[in-house]
Scaffold this active site. Structure first.
Site, PDB file in Angstrom:
ATOM      1  N   HIS A   1      50.464  59.473  36.271  1.00  0.00           N
ATOM      2  CA  HIS A   1      50.349  60.647  35.400  1.00  0.00           C
ATOM      3  C   HIS A   1      51.229  60.582  34.158  1.00  0.00           C
ATOM      4  CE1 HIS A   1      47.860  63.251  38.053  1.00  0.00           C
ATOM      5  NE2 HIS A   1      48.372  62.485  38.997  1.00  0.00           N
TER       6      HIS A   1
ATOM      7  N   ASP B   1      53.946  61.299  25.717  1.00  0.00           N
ATOM      8  CA  ASP B   1      53.430  62.111  26.818  1.00  0.00           C
ATOM      9  C   ASP B   1      52.231  61.410  27.440  1.00  0.00           C
ATOM     10  OD1 ASP B   1      54.334  64.404  28.013  1.00  0.00           O
ATOM     11  OD2 ASP B   1      53.730  65.729  26.394  1.00  0.00           O
TER      12      ASP B   1
END
Length: 733
Positions: free
Chosen positions: A172, A379
């Site tokens: 993730h 991110d």
């Protein structure tokens, strides 16, 4: 509307660091509440169906054995299985290796990495603890789905101790390039852990590419179209951008209470445009850069002063860790400085809140904001951008999004910024504030279509669909793999035959590859094995190699079997006397050699090998990434030339060979077949050049490829060890 229920046939075992539940002690009692995280939302009640389970840490340390048992019983009702961690494990595994080693490294902060052996030891132990807890819930039809960087070793541990239907893993957060990842002393163990999964998923292509490159560079794995081949196993790598529950945010955004609170917020900041930012406290979020850009905005465009406000919501996170404590202090100082210097009576430029908001209040803030500013320095995805878009149902708004957030790869209608470019970011923020209503609506509607379609349920279904496809591919491959049934059939037909022809490639088939090609010499055991095959009067054995004939002559002098060298240019069949194929020209060599020399001069570690009627450019010793680029450039330059003057270009295993088109292994072995007229043919090879043999041989020939690559061969084995084992068994039968 997309399917809101993830689908997967059979049982599923989800494993993540945290369970999708929050447990709190209130007035001496435990309170259990469902988590509202993206993963928990996406999987919904999915893990409760078909005998499926979710394993993870419940986020609490039981005070007594009775309390632990109570937690187990309550979670069991929800199909949740807790893995309890000690305070030391939380400190060293979670706060230590996970968040003081992997997190900063994956977010391009190598100076923040704390390389400590006790952190690594704890990480190994906790991953083993998760594996042990998982085993009772894994059956032959179970699909295991492991989540995130805290459990990178888990796929390997599970693979070693059980046989689930398939193992998926999703990363993730970002995955760094090999140049960064290689700084870890435990890099190979982590890569080995992940590549034990059948499918590894990432949010973006860049992160998937970095993972593939790391495997190739650090583990010397074979990479074929997002497919890792390593020590007899396969791992597929793919991209699955995670979404949100769009309908949930949409419903909340149009709720009357939400709209009422949004109106109150607008009234509170009357006649001011609201710039919203929502983050967890973290150095990867670019919070200081955001404040600098906002300050630059107010200084460069003074007409905006008292007309805008930065509503900055930061959710507390790890603020006892030194790096985070330092960051929070810097944020406090910067916010205070901006408000003190640029503020005025009745206007505070930054409204800063260090807390989390309940979902309904957060939805109202999204709805009220004129601009959402996401300034991540790096991110994996960033779901805030998607949540803002889904919440803009009744109001207009503009999204300013960092190009370093994974979401930027999907949301092309957002205004993209480089958060490090302070003045440029300020200008783009000004553009967002001044944007016309029609442009805002046009951009927002386009973004909403993307977020609505690629929602979290779509993400889950896409991952499982790919996992099923991979399982089908693996099942098909099993029918081609030389295992029990196929091996028995090969041995049976071999035993029944009386006039056998055995054709064997050399490099990669009988011996392993060596960076120094001259050192890939035959072992005493190989010599003995080949003699055993050749001594059977019913066998005709021939080595068929691309090697120079003087290599083959030196290594196999006076043998009872035959040898074909340089792809068929040289042969000692049928009388063991070496002879060369006649009528070939070498005029082309001068020009091609000049091209190869130019590439050799540019590529450290590469070399040119000259054979009688061919040239080979080797790059085994070249850095993987550089070798791949230079090889591609060389192929592009050679192909037009080859078509023009009738040459064949062979793109082999870290070698490019150029030779006369009239010569190949296939034509060479056809002569043997015609002369010998065998009733059984066995042909084994590993390279692109061996495909010519597989294609030219009769349909009843037993053809075997070394490595499960695309091939005309009927069967495959994983490596040279399996080749030698099969040949040994044939001689014994």
């Amino acid at each position: 509307m997309q399917n809101q229920t993830p689908t997967n046939s059979g049982k599923t075992l989800i494993i993540s660091n945290r369970l999708p539940v929050k447990i709190e002690r209130k007035k001496g009692k435990l309170k259990f509440t469902a988590s509202e995280g993206g993963l928990a939302t996406g999987l919904g009640s999915f893990y409760k169906d078909n005998g499926s389970w979710w394993i993870g840490w419940p986020g609490i340390i039981p005070k007594t054995e009775e309390e632990e048992q109570h937690i187990r019983e309550e979670l069991y009702k929800l199909n949740l299985i807790p893995v309890f961690l000690t305070q030391t494990e939380i400190k060293n595994y979670y706060e230590g290796f996970s968040n003081a080693v992997l997190w900063p490294l994956c977010h391009y902060r190598p100076s923040y990495v704390e390389l400590r052996d006790d952190y690594w030891d704890a990480y190994e132990q906790v991953n083993e603890k998760f594996a042990k807890a998982s085993l009772p819930y894994i059956e032959a039809e179970t699909t295991v789905w492991v989540h995130d960087y805290q459990l990178m070793l888990l796929p390997k541990y599970i693979r070693e101790q059980s046989q689930p239907s398939s193992i998926g893993y999703f990363h993730h957060i970002p995955f760094p390039p090999p140049e960064l990842f290689s700084m870890l002393p435990w890099r190979k163990q982590l890569l080995d852990g992940l590549s034990s999964a059948d499918l590894v998923g990432f949010h973006t292509y860049e992160n998937a590419h970095n993972f593939l490159e790391s495997n190739q560079t650090l583990l010397n794995a074979e990479i074929h179209h997002h497919h890792i081949k390593l020590e007899g196993r396969s791992c597929f790598v793919d991209v699955f951008p995670m979404g949100i529950d769009y309908e949930k945010y949409k419903r909340q955004a149009i709720d009357k209470k939400t709209q009422l609170y949004a109106a109150e917020l607008k009234k509170l900041f009357e006649d001011k445009k609201i710039i919203l930012s929502v983050d967890r406290l973290d150095y990867s979020k670019g919070i200081l850069q955001r404040l600098a850009s906002y300050e630059k905005l107010l200084l460069k465009y003074p007409e905006l002063q008292e007309k805008v406000v930065l509503y900055m919501l930061i959710v507390p996170s790890r603020d006892q860790v030194n790096q985070y404590k330092k960051l929070r202090n810097e944020i406090d100082r910067k916010v205070g400085n901006i408000n003190a210097v640029l503020g005025s009576p009745g206007w505070q430029p930054v409204s800063y809140f260090y807390k989390s908001l309940p979902f309904d209040k957060l939805s109202a803030v999204y709805a009220a904001a004129d601009v959402c500013l996401v300034s991540s320095l790096y991110d994996g995805m960033n779901l805030v951008a998607k949540e803002y878009i889904a919440s803009k149902q009744l109001q207009s708004g503009a999204l300013v999004l960092s190009e370093f957030a994974g979401a930027s790869k999907e949301l092309s209608d957002a205004l993209l910024i480089n958060p490090y470019a302070i003045e440029e970011s300020a200008d783009i923020l000004y553009e967002a504030l001044m944007m016309s209503e029609s442009e805002k609506q046009e951009r927002m509607q386009a973004s909403q279509q993307v977020v609505e379609k690629f929602n979290v349920f779509h993400w889950v279904n896409l991952f499982f669909q790919r996992l099923r496809e991979i399982k089908e591919q693996q099942n098909k491959a099993i029918t081609r793999k030389v295992k029990d049934q196929v091996r028995t059939s090969i041995k049976s037909t071999y035993k029944q035959a009386t006039n056998r022809l055995i054709l064997l490639d050399y490099d990669g088939t009988l011996v392993g590859f060596n960076k120094d090609a001259a050192k890939a010499t035959p072992t005493a055991e190989l010599h003995q094995l080949l003699e055993n095959i050749a001594n059977d009067k019913q066998n005709t054995l021939s080595l068929v190699s691309g090697r120079k004939y003087d290599n083959m002559q030196d290594w196999f002098p006076g043998k009872s079997f035959f040898t074909i060298a340089e792809h068929g240019i040289w042969s000692n069949f049928p009388n063991h006397q070496w002879h060369i194929k006649e009528g070939l020209s070498n005029e082309w060599k001068v020009f091609v050699r000049s091209i190869l020399q130019r590439f050799t001069d540019r590529t450290p570690g590469s070399l040119i090998e000259e054979k009688t009627y061919s040239l080979a450019w080797h790059y085994r010793k070249v850095d993987h990434a550089l070798g791949k680029i230079k090889a591609q450039e060389l192929l592009q330059e050679l192909h037009p030339l080859a078509n023009e003057i009738g040459l064949q270009i062979i793109n082999g295993d870290r070698v490019i060979e150029i030779k006369n088109m009239e010569i190949n292994k296939g034509k060479a072995v056809v002569q043997l077949v015609n002369e010998i007229n065998p009733d059984y043919i066995l042909c084994i090879g590993d390279d692109a050049t061996d495909e010519d043999m597989f294609n030219e041989l009769p349909a009843n020939a037993v053809t075997i490829k070394v490595g499960n690559k695309q091939s005309a061969a009927k069967y495959f084995v994983e490596n040279k060890e399996e080749v030698l084992q099969l040949l040994t068994e044939l001689t014994q039968s």
